[in-house]
Design a protein around this motif. Structure first.
Motif, PDB file in Angstrom:
ATOM      1  N   GLY A 118       0.790  -1.233   0.000  1.00 37.15           N
ATOM      2  CA  GLY A 118       0.000   0.000   0.000  1.00 37.15           C
ATOM      3  C   GLY A 118       0.814   1.271   0.000  1.00 37.15           C
ATOM      4  N   ALA A 119       2.115   1.205   0.345  1.00 30.69           N
ATOM      5  CA  ALA A 119       2.939   2.402   0.504  1.00 30.69           C
ATOM      6  C   ALA A 119       4.215   2.265  -0.317  1.00 30.69           C
ATOM      7  N   ILE A 120       4.717   3.402  -0.839  1.00 23.71           N
ATOM      8  CA  ILE A 120       5.906   3.361  -1.684  1.00 23.71           C
ATOM      9  C   ILE A 120       6.670   4.676  -1.596  1.00 23.71           C
ATOM     10  N   GLU A 121       8.001   4.575  -1.628  1.00 19.95           N
ATOM     11  CA  GLU A 121       8.870   5.745  -1.716  1.00 19.95           C
ATOM     12  C   GLU A 121      10.153   5.356  -2.435  1.00 19.95           C
ATOM     13  N   TYR A 122      10.806   6.352  -3.045  1.00 17.37           N
ATOM     14  CA  TYR A 122      12.080   6.159  -3.724  1.00 17.37           C
ATOM     15  C   TYR A 122      13.108   7.073  -3.086  1.00 17.37           C
ATOM     16  N   HIS A 123      14.280   6.526  -2.794  1.00 13.35           N
ATOM     17  CA  HIS A 123      15.340   7.338  -2.203  1.00 13.35           C
ATOM     18  C   HIS A 123      16.696   6.738  -2.519  1.00 13.35           C
ATOM     19  N   ASN A 124      17.566   7.564  -3.063  1.00 15.54           N
ATOM     20  CA  ASN A 124      18.962   7.199  -3.253  1.00 15.54           C
ATOM     21  C   ASN A 124      19.128   5.882  -4.012  1.00 15.54           C
ATOM     22  N   GLY A 125      18.368   5.745  -5.097  1.00 11.58           N
ATOM     23  CA  GLY A 125      18.496   4.581  -5.959  1.00 11.58           C
ATOM     24  C   GLY A 125      17.763   3.343  -5.503  1.00 11.58           C
ATOM     25  N   LYS A 126      16.960   3.450  -4.437  1.00 14.67           N
ATOM     26  CA  LYS A 126      16.217   2.308  -3.904  1.00 14.67           C
ATOM     27  C   LYS A 126      14.727   2.649  -3.795  1.00 14.67           C
ATOM     28  N   PHE A 127      13.904   1.634  -3.992  1.00 15.15           N
ATOM     29  CA  PHE A 127      12.480   1.750  -3.684  1.00 15.15           C
ATOM     30  C   PHE A 127      12.214   1.096  -2.337  1.00 15.15           C
ATOM     31  N   TYR A 128      11.306   1.707  -1.589  1.00 19.69           N
ATOM     32  CA  TYR A 128      10.886   1.188  -0.288  1.00 19.69           C
ATOM     33  C   TYR A 128       9.385   0.965  -0.332  1.00 19.69           C
ATOM     34  N   LEU A 129       8.960  -0.260  -0.048  1.00 16.54           N
ATOM     35  CA  LEU A 129       7.564  -0.642  -0.135  1.00 16.54           C
ATOM     36  C   LEU A 129       7.065  -1.106   1.227  1.00 16.54           C
ATOM     37  N   GLY A 130       5.880  -0.664   1.591  1.00 19.05           N
ATOM     38  CA  GLY A 130       5.259  -1.084   2.839  1.00 19.05           C
ATOM     39  C   GLY A 130       3.796  -1.406   2.607  1.00 19.05           C
ATOM     40  N   GLY A 131       3.139  -1.882   3.675  1.00 16.31           N
ATOM     41  CA  GLY A 131       1.735  -2.217   3.495  1.00 16.31           C
ATOM     42  C   GLY A 131       1.091  -2.745   4.746  1.00 16.31           C
ATOM     43  N   GLY A 132       0.248  -3.754   4.572  1.00 18.14           N
ATOM     44  CA  GLY A 132      -0.619  -4.231   5.630  1.00 18.14           C
ATOM     45  C   GLY A 132       0.108  -5.009   6.717  1.00 18.14           C
ATOM     46  N   CYS A 133      -0.676  -5.359   7.745  1.00 18.91           N
ATOM     47  CA  CYS A 133      -0.132  -6.120   8.875  1.00 18.91           C
ATOM     48  C   CYS A 133      -1.239  -6.985   9.460  1.00 18.91           C
ATOM     49  N   TYR A 134      -1.001  -8.265   9.504  1.00 17.80           N
ATOM     50  CA  TYR A 134      -1.956  -9.201  10.094  1.00 17.80           C
ATOM     51  C   TYR A 134      -2.102  -8.908  11.592  1.00 17.80           C
TER      52      TYR A 134
END
Length: 255
Positions: A118-134
């Protein structure tokens, strides 16, 4: 005057409301070259700095958080379910890639996030992905990917007062920023983290429907604002919402 870190130009920003209302609620924001981009569950929208719509396109459910990198807009999409037992792997995750006229260029499958992207960001040549939690998990996760979406690393963050994982991600003022839903009665939705996603502070601001940096010199963030029009909300008839943004100054005296 504010500095638009995404495009390197000065731009005057202000609290802004988008003209119109939209099915589903606001999921994420970003800025580039004097424009504001909104992800609205079923739509992507580009406005000018005053919230006047310049372009709007239909989008598949569930278009979530967005980020802009190298002239492209990246959107976190889950066509499956969120927050389910990771052993069941009920999420169907993708990163949709658009140009800044909101024309889809590519769809990239993401296979290792069973609780939903559900979440995304780009920084310093990398993508960071986040989302849900059981609900039974003690941590939620941020996944680091290369620029071409090869998996590299997982960061685990204690659930704390959060609910359903992380909704939005942003890089601003030398820190990562996480927008989280929280348990009833807790108003600290905006979390500040270091480069390894250790939580530094929690701020009494929203941030869970969008975060963007607008001024590098004075700790200003732009956050998304979501407002309901119709309280009816179920699978086939999503409530219609207004959307907008507001500017906040980061406070030092938060927990």
């Amino acid at each position: 005057m504010c500095f638009c870190s995404a495009c390197g130009t000065t731009q005057t920003w202000k609290n802004t409301k988008v003209s119109g209302n939209f099915r589903g609620h606001l999921q994420g924001i970003d800025i580039d070259n004097g424009k504001i981009y909104f992800s609205q569950t079923f739509n992507l929208i580009r406005t000018d700095a005053n919230g006047n719509i310049e372009r709007i396109v239909d989008a598949e459910y569930h278009h979530g958080d967005i980020c802009i990198a190298d002239g492209k807009l990246y959107c976190a999409v889950n066509k499956g379910k969120f927050n389910q037992d990771p052993k069941k792997n009920l999420a169907k995750n993708f990163v949709y890639v658009y140009n800044l006229d909101l024309i889809c260029l590519d769809i990239i499958p993401i296979n290792n996030m069973p609780e939903g992207l559900g979440a995304i960001e780009y920084h310093n040549g990398k993508f960071y992905l986040g989302g849900g939690c059981y609900k039974e998990e003690k941590t939620f996760k941020i996944f680091q990917f290369s620029k071409d979406f090869k998996f590299e690393k997982t960061y685990e963050i204690p659930v704390g007062n959060s609910l359903l994982g992380v909704q939005t991600l942003a890089r601003a003022h030398g820190k990562f920023w996480l927008g989280c839903y929280t348990i009833k009665g807790d108003k600290f939705h905006l979390w500040e983290a270091d480069d390894n996603f250790n939580i530094i502070k929690k701020h009494k601001e929203r941030g869970d429907v969008g975060i963007a940096e607008v001024n590098q010199s004075n700790a200003t963030l732009m956050i998304g604002v979501n407002g309901a029009i119709d309280k009816k909300y179920h699978e086939k008839n999503y409530a219609r919402h207004t959307s907008g943004v507001k500017l906040i100054k980061i406070k030092e005296n938060e927990k």
